[in-house]
Enzyme design. Structure first.
Site, PDB file in Angstrom:
ATOM      1  N   CYS A 166       0.804  -1.234   0.000  1.00  0.00           N
ATOM      2  CA  CYS A 166       0.000   0.000   0.000  1.00  0.00           C
ATOM      3  C   CYS A 166       0.828   1.270   0.000  1.00  0.00           C
ATOM      4  O   CYS A 166       0.739   2.065  -0.938  1.00  0.00           O
ATOM      5  CB  CYS A 166      -0.932   0.014   1.201  1.00  0.00           C
ATOM      6  SG  CYS A 166      -2.270  -1.156   1.030  1.00  0.00           S
TER       7      CYS A 166
HETATM    8  C1  UDX Z   1      -0.854   0.077   5.586  1.00  0.00           C
HETATM    9  C2  UDX Z   1      -1.810   0.956   6.419  1.00  0.00           C
HETATM   10  O1  UDX Z   1      -1.398   0.932   7.791  1.00  0.00           O
HETATM   11  C3  UDX Z   1      -3.249   0.503   6.275  1.00  0.00           C
HETATM   12  O2  UDX Z   1      -4.108   1.401   6.974  1.00  0.00           O
HETATM   13  C4  UDX Z   1      -3.614   0.489   4.789  1.00  0.00           C
HETATM   14  O3  UDX Z   1      -4.942   0.006   4.615  1.00  0.00           O
HETATM   15  C5  UDX Z   1      -2.626  -0.367   4.000  1.00  0.00           C
HETATM   16  O4  UDX Z   1      -1.287   0.089   4.231  1.00  0.00           O
HETATM   17  P1  UDX Z   1       0.251  -2.348   5.851  1.00  0.00           P
HETATM   18  O5  UDX Z   1       0.976  -2.032   4.576  1.00  0.00           O
HETATM   19  O6  UDX Z   1      -0.414  -3.661   5.982  1.00  0.00           O
HETATM   20  O7  UDX Z   1      -0.895  -1.240   6.132  1.00  0.00           O
HETATM   21  O8  UDX Z   1       1.341  -2.240   7.030  1.00  0.00           O
HETATM   22  P2  UDX Z   1       1.758  -1.249   8.213  1.00  0.00           P
HETATM   23  O9  UDX Z   1       1.689  -2.002   9.482  1.00  0.00           O
HETATM   24  O10 UDX Z   1       1.049   0.044   8.145  1.00  0.00           O
HETATM   25  O11 UDX Z   1       3.317  -1.023   7.883  1.00  0.00           O
HETATM   26  C6  UDX Z   1       3.756  -0.473   6.643  1.00  0.00           C
HETATM   27  C7  UDX Z   1       5.272  -0.351   6.591  1.00  0.00           C
HETATM   28  O12 UDX Z   1       5.714   0.711   7.423  1.00  0.00           O
HETATM   29  C8  UDX Z   1       6.045  -1.585   7.056  1.00  0.00           C
HETATM   30  O13 UDX Z   1       7.117  -1.820   6.152  1.00  0.00           O
HETATM   31  C9  UDX Z   1       6.567  -1.200   8.419  1.00  0.00           C
HETATM   32  O14 UDX Z   1       7.766  -1.856   8.732  1.00  0.00           O
HETATM   33  C10 UDX Z   1       6.789   0.293   8.226  1.00  0.00           C
HETATM   34  N1  UDX Z   1       6.743   1.063   9.512  1.00  0.00           N
HETATM   35  C11 UDX Z   1       5.588   1.116  10.233  1.00  0.00           C
HETATM   36  C12 UDX Z   1       7.872   1.745   9.949  1.00  0.00           C
HETATM   37  O15 UDX Z   1       8.922   1.729   9.295  1.00  0.00           O
HETATM   38  N2  UDX Z   1       7.799   2.465  11.107  1.00  0.00           N
HETATM   39  C13 UDX Z   1       6.665   2.541  11.845  1.00  0.00           C
HETATM   40  O16 UDX Z   1       6.674   3.223  12.875  1.00  0.00           O
HETATM   41  C14 UDX Z   1       5.515   1.834  11.400  1.00  0.00           C
END
Ligand code: UDX
Length: 418
Positions: A260
């Site tokens: 996403c």
């Molecule tokens: C995301 C959105 O959170 C969700 O609302 C939307 O519908 C789809 O995209 P998702 O891709 O499943 O969800 O994962 P998420 O848990 O949000 O993490 C996304 C990425 O960000 C991961 O690679 C994670 O490692 C990274 N991340 C997350 C960070 O680097 N730091 C953080 O503090 C949080």
């Protein structure tokens, strides 16, 4: 209520399972006969906690799968949850949505509401999708669930967003009826946002843009903290106490991946730029995210010349709790190591990465044994417990992109932003 759901990917399947469990009759439409057969036999096409059990319970009964769009005619409302991939320039390919909407339009009556759950930029919605609908109402209902916690997120939404222009009251009413059992079952009452069709989609992009930018901003600050030898997580803990900032999404490191964030940010930049506006903040968000893996490699370069040597990459999934490697930060890290002539041995508790020049190890210990350094890309819990495994490395250099490894003594340990 009888609802149809087109697309049995991780969003469509989760939503179908949750609605069947909430007491609705669900028709799941998918073009893949193997997926349809599986669903009717009670087998989930996706791995998500809790979803498999619900599909086993309702598949072939309250939840009936089919390849025939005509079956949607028996329901009042259809959700479309098919992929919207992007090209290299970020432009979305709305053709799967278009094809689903066209097929639906041909079979449902004028009372039917077709609600798009797939993420589509407003301009594509207006020019490529809306013209295909002649009679039924076209609405939007973006989804905010995360992979790995999809069912839990879907059952406990912060907000429900209903977008419609024509016959808006009817569309809002049907969507409200659809979500009524979810709202009743959840502890915290979600905000219900009734808005225009395009605005609902922009809410989805804005939500993802904000969260992705928050990660890039904390990474920017994290890189500054590192310059001063300061732990960025201490800074994050402090600023996270301000409710205007909040303590979530403040984990700095090697950046965001997944299906996403990278795609949606690029799509909304592309859409805005095509219409004459350059979104500077979002461009910086993307660029910073692309640079974090390079920074990890540069840190590694300070200690190891990996040419012709085995190097371990710990974590291949884009985040813990999933086997999904789409846009995983492991990909640019592995490419960078390959460019340096390293022999990369990757380990992940569940994910494998095909199409890249790596060997897969069965355990972290195996990847680390004899390795000239290790790079940590995913914050799987089990990496926190790694200890003696590091003693078997040829050069015990650990460059951590997620602040997950706990061992510090007796190894050379570098954190990306701490
Ligand atoms: C995301 C959105 O959170 C969700 O609302 C939307 O519908 C789809 O995209 P998702 O891709 O499943 O969800 O994962 P998420 O848990 O949000 O993490 C996304 C990425 O960000 C991961 O690679 C994670 O490692 C990274 N991340 C997350 C960070 O680097 N730091 C953080 O503090 C949080």
């Amino acid at each position: 209520m009888h609802v149809s759901i087109v697309g049995s990917g991780y969003v469509g399947t989760t939503v179908a399972a949750a609605f069947a469990d909430a007491g609705h009759r669900v028709t799941a439409i998918d073009i893949d006969p193997a997926v349809v057969e599986g669903l009717n036999a009670g087998e989930s096409p996706i791995e998500e906690p809790g979803v498999g059990a619900l599909i086993a319970e309702y598949g072939g009964e309250e939840l009936i799968a089919t390849t025939e769009f005509g079956r949607a005619a028996g329901s009042e409302l259809t959700l479309v949850a098919v992929p919207t991939p992007t090209g290299p320039d970020g432009a979305i390919d709305a053709s799967y949505v278009a094809s689903a909407v066209e097929s639906l339009d041909a079979v449902v009556d004028d009372e039917h509401v077709i609600a798009i759950k797939s993420t589509v930029v407003p301009d594509a919605l207006r020019t490529e999708i809306a013209p295909l609908v002649d009679g039924p109402t076209l609405a939007t209902n973006p989804e905010f669930l995360r992979e790995g916690t999809a069912l839990e997120d879907f059952r406990n939404p912060h907000k429900l967003v209903f977008g419609a222009d024509e016959s808006a009251e009817r569309a809002y009413d049907l969507l409200a009826e659809l979500y009524a059992p979810i709202r009743r079952a959840t502890e915290a009452e979600p905000a219900v946002i009734r808005t225009g069709r395009d605005a609902a989609m922009l809410i989805k992009y804005a939500n993802n843009a904000f969260l992705a930018s928050k990660i890039s901003l904390i990474n920017d600050i994290g890189n500054i903290a590192k310059q001063h030898g300061i732990d960025a997580y201490e800074i994050a803990d402090a600023i996270g106490t301000d409710p205007r900032i909040s303590d979530q999404f403040l984990r700095s490191g090697v950046g965001y991946g997944g299906s996403c964030f990278p795609k949606d940010i690029k799509s909304i930049i592309n859409s805005a730029t095509e219409q004459g506006y350059e979104p500077l903040m979002l461009e910086a968000t993307t660029e910073l995210n692309d640079r974090q893996p390079e920074r990890l490699l540069e840190l590694f370069d300070q200690y190891v010349d990996p040419e012709g040597e085995q190097v371990a990459v710990l974590g291949l999934a884009f985040k813990p709790g999933t086997d999904d490697t789409r846009n995983s930060r492991a990909i640019p890290v592995i490419e960078g190591l390959d460019a340096r002539g390293a022999d990369v041995v990757g380990y992940d508790p569940v994910a494998t990465l095909d199409g890249h020049d790596i060997e897969h190890a069965d355990t972290a210990a195996e990847a680390l044994a004899g390795a000239h350094g290790a790079l940590v890309v995913t914050d799987w819990d089990e990496f926190a417990a790694l200890d003696e495994e590091f003693d078997r490395m040829a050069e015990p250099v650990v460059v951590d992109g997620r602040r997950i490894v706990e061992r510090r003594e007796g190894i050379t340990y570098e954190g990306l932003t701490w």
